[in-house]
Design an enzyme around this catalytic site. Structure first.
Site, PDB file in Angstrom:
ATOM      1  N   ASP A   1      30.631  17.759  43.166  1.00 47.43           N
ATOM      2  CA  ASP A   1      30.197  17.419  41.818  1.00 47.43           C
ATOM      3  C   ASP A   1      31.456  17.051  41.026  1.00 47.43           C
ATOM      4  O   ASP A   1      32.561  17.443  41.393  1.00 47.43           O
ATOM      5  CB  ASP A   1      29.489  18.636  41.210  1.00 47.43           C
ATOM      6  CG  ASP A   1      29.098  18.418  39.768  1.00 47.43           C
ATOM      7  OD1 ASP A   1      28.590  17.330  39.455  1.00 47.43           O
ATOM      8  OD2 ASP A   1      29.315  19.329  38.956  1.00 47.43           O
TER       9      ASP A   1
ATOM     10  N   ASP B   1      23.196  21.343  40.782  1.00 49.81           N
ATOM     11  CA  ASP B   1      23.762  21.335  42.138  1.00 49.81           C
ATOM     12  C   ASP B   1      23.025  22.278  43.080  1.00 49.81           C
ATOM     13  O   ASP B   1      23.229  22.226  44.299  1.00 49.81           O
ATOM     14  CB  ASP B   1      25.244  21.744  42.097  1.00 49.81           C
ATOM     15  CG  ASP B   1      26.082  20.817  41.237  1.00 49.81           C
ATOM     16  OD1 ASP B   1      25.912  19.597  41.362  1.00 49.81           O
ATOM     17  OD2 ASP B   1      26.889  21.310  40.431  1.00 49.81           O
TER      18      ASP B   1
END
Length: 801
Positions: A488, A691
């Site tokens: 990420d 996530d």
């Protein structure tokens, strides 16, 4: 098809899947107008006889009666839900019993908890969260304490002579054997019963696994030892010890059971923690929603009572309860749950908002669009749960080995028995029994059972010292095989919080004067970037100038007056509204944007005064960590909810191999699945709610310890320091641990490979004697000691390059 269920237990009297119009007047009349002295309970639809002391409640001038306190309390919390017909219209299926499945064998599905008939593992809830306490964990913990309580005195009785302590002499050999029998019997007969049940199931279904081995080894050791204790005369004198007593294996049986319980309890606790990720996600949604009735009343209703079409009020600072459409008001919404980006998104009439996201500043009235299992948050929960179940547990290796090892050991024992019966000396039957039982005893999985857990436990402690917390043993094992790392951006590569990075002045206004005006102007703004600008100017010790007549132009910027000066700040469209020529700064603004920064123009009295830029800075350790990971052979892909321009700018600075921008939680998980299909072993590093599905789906989920709780719970590895350097340390530790486990398995199987043939009597033609049970016991202990000693070497492994 409509169906109706009259029941009181679950509080549902009707479930309409294709809900027709509901006659609310009839509902109201049935609940308030007595018929033969009875009215309907508005919650469960049961008849309530008046004058019997049942609970009642007055609502809007009408009296309602209930069959129980439970129905009374439900109605009191949400009367509109029951009187409006919403309960009948609620589009949800009838409650089902919790379904459980096996993570190793997903074809096994049953109602309620149990064990898998194929591998013997405890089944897991399919939705990721078990209702109530984990009864198997409670039961196994109790059995562990009983086993350990018996194992300690048994080891004292057995090992005392080797340490020079005359305990057996004090008690006498006969009494000592009886004590060992008394200590071992409750453990084998009661504590180990679940193991024997699983072992017997594995034999019946011919899915041989570790439980088969444990059942045979423990059962053989106990039965042999019991016969040897009470009937030692059955055995040849050559096998007896001085005094006519036979060596026994009670302590081996009990210690094996205790060790297996330690592993089972640790595994059950770890698997229970996987449900924490689901609970953390569910906690993002509020427990209540503020419903606005058609009459204009407002009250907090239970979230599960909200149906499509309900009007809800969302006040500043509250989480949006369900996926909705804004019908009134304007605000900024923190959607980092979906995008991972720290910047809030402006929302107004007609815009969609997502359940679980945070309303930052304005008050909204929304109409519920998707509720229950249809919300985006519910779909994220489902993705995380499915991804967690898809991971094969580490026990699979031991079970695959056991599927070959068990029949081999049994075959050797049978061959030994038959051979001794045919060609052995008198008494041939006793020699046959002793050799067969010795084979089964010496094959007990003591060292095999220690091989993996000891390495994992030692590695876990070593990782914690280096800031790498290992929650999932499988993740540690798999980390060594990873070839693709998906990261990420926000909070993982970057700090996760926007800061003021650049100030450029044009014309005659000095930097301090311009920033004082900008700080005063932004102090009145609710724009997501205003806080970063105000903090950045405050850090420069520049006080805010007083600003009046503040005005916010949606999607463009802000304006105001300070004294006689008119100030405007925003994008190019804002400058156009203010009639300011900004062409001289366009090139510099584009250059800042190409670096992943958000550039804003500043105008004073109709003239361009400068530029301010805000960005989420890259962590100082990120670039070196990316280079080191490349050297370790990993391909690195950035997957971010941010826009393409910013993502590409960050990726080019760091040398990242591929970029996927503007992705949502399901897109990140889809990327992991796509890489899996291409044959890659994937690690995912992230720090946000968005996530969580990808973290759970990847072979290895790595969470930044500075991130959201749900990310930490979804991941198998957590980096306490929140920097990518920890990934390299985790990989080094994983490689060392994998080598150590293979070495331990070699020690365990080498011992069995040598010990089993000797126990079968292979050396009898040369030595004239069978393997002494004492030597077998010593060899078993030596095997375990070698495994433990080797595992402890991991405490000294060097993790930093």
């Amino acid at each position: 098809m409509d169906h109706q269920t009259h029941t009181h237990d679950d509080g549902h009297c009707t479930h309409h899947h294709d809900a027709p119009a509901v006659d609310t007047d009839a509902l109201f009349q049935a609940a308030t107008v007595p018929v033969d002295g009875k009215v309907k309970d508005p919650v469960c639809c049961m008849d309530v006889t008046l004058g019997k002391g049942k609970p009642s409640l007055s609502y809007k001038g009408s009296e309602f009666h209930f069959c129980s306190t439970g129905c009374h309390d439900k109605f009191e919390r949400d009367p509109f839900f029951y009187l409006s017909g919403n309960k009948a219209r609620q589009n949800k299926a009838a409650p089902k019993n919790a379904m459980y499945t096996c993570p190793m064998d997903p074809e096994i599905i049953q109602e309620g908890p149990g064990t898998c008939p194929i591998c013997g593992m405890a089944l897991e809830p399919m939705d990721g969260v078990a209702e109530g306490p984990n009864h198997e964990l409670i039961d196994f913990t109790r059995r562990l304490w009983v086993s350990a309580g018996a194992a300690i005195p048994l080891l004292v009785l057995t090992m005392a002579p080797m340490l020079g302590l005359p305990v057996r002499e004090w008690l006498g050999e006969t009494l000592t054997l009886y004590l060992e029998f008394a200590l071992a019997t409750p453990v084998v007969i009661w504590a180990a019963r679940p193991f024997f049940h699983r072992g017997w199931t594995s034999v019946k279904t011919w899915n041989l696994n570790m439980w088969t081995l444990i059942m045979i080894g423990v059962g053989s050791a106990y039965l042999y030892s019991t016969v040897a204790t009470f009937l030692p005369g059955l055995f040849p004198a050559g096998l007896q010890m001085p005094g006519g007593h036979m060596p026994v294996y009670f302590e081996a049986a009990v210690v094996i059971i205790a060790l297996v319980f330690v592993g089972q309890v640790l595994e059950l606790r770890a698997r229970e923690r996987t449900g924490d990720a689901i609970r953390a996600l569910l906690d993002l949604a509020p427990k209540t929603a503020r419903r606005i009735t058609p009459d204009g009343d407002e009250y907090d209703a239970p979230l599960e009572n909200i149906v499509e079409g309900d009007r809800l009020r969302v006040r500043p600072g509250e989480a949006i309860p369900v996926d909705s459409v804004v019908i009134e008001g304007r605000t900024a919404v923190d959607e980092s749950m979906l995008t991972g980006e720290p910047l809030a998104v402006e929302k107004g009439e007609g815009d969609e908002v997502t359940g679980g996201t945070l309303n930052k500043n304005g008050s909204l009235v929304v109409r519920a669009a998707r509720v229950g299992d249809e919300t985006k948050l519910a779909r994220i929960v489902a993705m995380v749960s499915a991804a967690q179940r898809s991971r094969a547990p580490i026990q699979g290796l031991a079970n695959r080995v056991a599927s070959y090892f068990v029949p081999t050991v049994v075959l050797v024992a049978v061959i030994a028995f038959v051979t001794w019966m045919l060609i052995g000396p008198d008494p041939a039957f006793v020699f046959a029994i002793v050799s067969a039982v010795s084979v089964l005893i010496i094959a007990c999985p003591c060292a095999l059972g220690l091989a993996t857990p000891m390495s994992i436990m030692t590695a876990t402690g070593r990782g914690a010292q280096a800031g790498v917390l290992i929650k999932d043993a499988e993740a540690l094992e798999r980390m060594a095989k990873v070839d693709v790392l998906v990261v990420d951006k926000t909070g993982t590569l970057t700090e996760g919080k926007p800061v003021l990075t650049d100030v450029v002045c044009f014309g005659s206004t000095g930097e301090s004067e311009m920033l004082a005006l900008v700080r005063g102007l932004e102090a009145g703004s609710e724009h997501p970037l205003a806080e970063a600008i105000v903090e950045g100017i405050a850090d420069r010790d520049i006080a805010a100038a007083p600003v009046m007549d503040f005005e916010s132009v949606t999607g463009k910027g802000v304006a105001g007056t300070s004294g006689t000066q008119r100030i405007a700040l925003g994008n190019a469209a804002m400058m156009d509204v203010a009639g300011v020529d900004h062409s001289a700064a366009n090139e510099q603004a584009d250059a800042l944007r190409s670096q992943g920064k958000t550039a804003m123009f500043v105008a004073i009295d109709g003239e361009l005064a400068g530029l301010v830029a805000v960005a989420d800075p890259i962590k100082p350790t990120t670039k070196d960590a990316i280079s080191a990971l490349h050297r370790a052979g990993l391909t690195i892909i950035m997957a971010t909810g941010d826009n393409e321009t910013t993502a590409r700018a960050v990726a080019s600075q760091l040398g990242i191999d591929d970029v996927r921008a503007g992705v949502l939680p399901e897109d990140k998980k889809a990327l992991v699945d796509e890489l899996h299909r291409a044959g890659h072993k994937v690690a995912m590093a992230g720090d946000g709610v968005n996530d969580a599905p990808a973290l759970a789906a990847a072979e290895v989920g790595i969470a930044m310890g500075t991130g959201a709780d749900v990310a930490v719970e979804s991941a198998g590895i957590t980096l306490l320091k929140g920097d990518l350097g920890g990934i390299l340390r985790a990989r080094t530790l994983s490689e060392a641990t994998l080598r150590n486990i293979k070495q331990n398995l070699f020690f365990a199987f080498a011992y069995n490979s040598v010990g089993v043939p000797i126990a079968a009597g292979l050396l009898y033609p040369i030595t004239g004697t069978l393997l002494s049970p004492m030597i077998a016991a010593a060899a078993m202990s030596l095997s375990s000691v070698s495994v433990i000693s080797n595992a402890l070497r991991l405490r000294r492994v060097k993790l930093d390059a």
